[in-house]
Design a protein around this motif. Structure first.
Motif: not given
Length: 421
Positions: A131, A217, A220, A233-234, A238-239, A242
């Motif tokens: 990730y 989630v 993750c 996270c990718r 997304q981070a 989340v």
């Protein structure tokens, strides 16, 4: 005929709890009774604990609160129960912990049997390869803000033992004895430093975070060591999403993410041509290790050094170790022999090597070279013939190393090299 006790607690369990507490060591509580003092009337003291607990009349004394130093001249509150209370807590923990262990998450590592900080750090290292982004989470005053109602709700899901429920509730309600001698009620939280607190904290975050992450989630991965958490996270989008979701979840459960210390971190290397190269955060600390881009050669494939996002001792940890080395005042311990210094220093240094030397041990060498430099200082003051020459003192210690290479445990790593004083 002996009266039947309302709670079935064996005396053997109390004795086993004492043995565990004795091995762990620790200082006295509000009653100022040390482990040595407690052992002077061991049978009577253990009987009192058993009798009161099995009768339902055991009442926890106040918890002695002390402030221990943190980085940046800050302090962290530590709660110290009495020896007797630690034994009582261990009795409950021994009974309650197995029912929690069977459900705890695989990625929860802190204060659990057969789990370790190194396992958590290894998992973070592996997941940073998969990730590109991580959320480095910091929960504000976690142990002091745990909601008692929600915690007891979680406890009841894992035990119907009335005595376990009774005493956990009483420990949560136990008063705090401050350093000023003031008794304060405990409306929320569970004191860091007590025997039962790590288990209760793990149980609380199991439902607040671990189970919630699996449900909402699942895409993750994460590592959690008590309240130290890394989420992988990718993408940056997304981070950020989340992070907001976790913050909302925590607020619902009475917790707060630290707004400045909780960060989204780019986990590759800054020289690559991608969206993360200019991201402000490209490093994070976890359990005393600093994760950041480092050059690393592949010795198996014998290829050129490449960049990787790997752990090594953090700057904060190195500073603490340096402070410990300075606190020994080796230059003033001229009445002691070199063997006596080794007996004093080796257990501490061995612990450093065992823990911080697990990942990229060469990063620990600065501390170990500093130890050697202070040994030179000690020798130059110990022996009059070296008083005006550090070089002669250094050469003498090299001769000692040649005769006794295992005298100091760190010499096997730095090989008594004083060239980096």
């Amino acid at each position: 005929m002996a009266a039947v006790k309302p709670f079935n607690i064996s005396r053997a369990a109390v004795s086993e709890a004492y043995e565990r507490i004795r091995k762990n060591g620790g200082t006295y509580g509000v009653d100022k009774v040390s482990l040595a003092d407690f052992a002077e009337r061991l049978d009577d003291n253990l009987y009192k604990i058993w009798n009161r607990m099995s009768s339902g009349c055991y009442m926890p004394p106040a918890v002695r609160r002390v402030q221990i130093p943190k980085s940046g001249d800050k302090t962290r509150p530590l709660g110290i129960p009495t020896v007797a209370d630690r034994i009582a807590q261990m009795v409950v923990k021994m009974s309650f912990e197995p029912s929690c262990e069977v459900v705890f998450h695989e990625q929860s590592y802190g204060y659990r049997p057969n789990r370790s900080a190194h396992m958590a750090v290894e998992s973070v290292r592996n997941n940073c390869k998969l990730y590109s982004w991580a959320i480095d989470m910091d929960i504000q005053s976690f142990f002091d803000t745990i909601d008692h109602h929600l915690l007891m709700k979680a406890v009841r899901r894992h035990t119907q033992e009335k005595w376990v429920l009774l005493y956990i509730q009483r420990w949560l309600n136990a008063e705090i004895h401050t350093s000023e001698g003031i008794l304060k009620p405990s409306g929320k939280g569970t004191p860091q430093g007590s025997v039962i607190s790590p288990l209760l904290a793990n149980l609380f975050l199991h439902y607040v975070f671990d189970v919630w992450m699996e449900k909402y989630v699942p895409y993750c991965l994460f590592e959690r060591y008590a309240d130290d958490i890394i989420v992988h996270c990718r993408s940056l989008m997304q981070a950020n999403t989340v992070r907001s979701q976790i913050q909302e979840r925590f607020e619902q459960c009475g917790l707060q993410l630290h707004p400045d210390k909780t960060r989204v971190v780019y986990c590759k290397y800054g020289k690559s041509k991608n969206l993360g190269k200019n991201h402000p955060y490209q490093t994070f600390d976890f359990l005393g290790f600093c994760f950041k881009p480092r050059r690393q050669a592949d010795e198996i494939l014998r290829v050129k050094a490449k960049w990787s996002f790997t752990p090594a001792i953090s700057a904060k940890s190195e500073k603490k170790l340096m402070q410990k080395v300075r606190s020994w005042n080796l230059g003033r311990r001229t009445r002691e022999t070199l063997n006596e210094l080794a007996d004093m220093m080796n257990p501490v240094i061995r612990g450093w090597i065992t823990y911080y030397g697990k990942f990229r041990p060469s990063e620990l060498y600065n501390v170990l070279y500093r130890v050697n430099a202070l040994l030179v200082k000690w020798a130059s003051r110990k022996f009059g013939k070296f008083k005006r020459s550090r070089l002669k003192a250094s050469n003498w210690l090299k001769l000692v190393y040649q005769r006794e290479p295992a005298l100091f445990v760190h010499w096997k790593l730095v090989k008594a090299n004083w060239s980096k004083q």
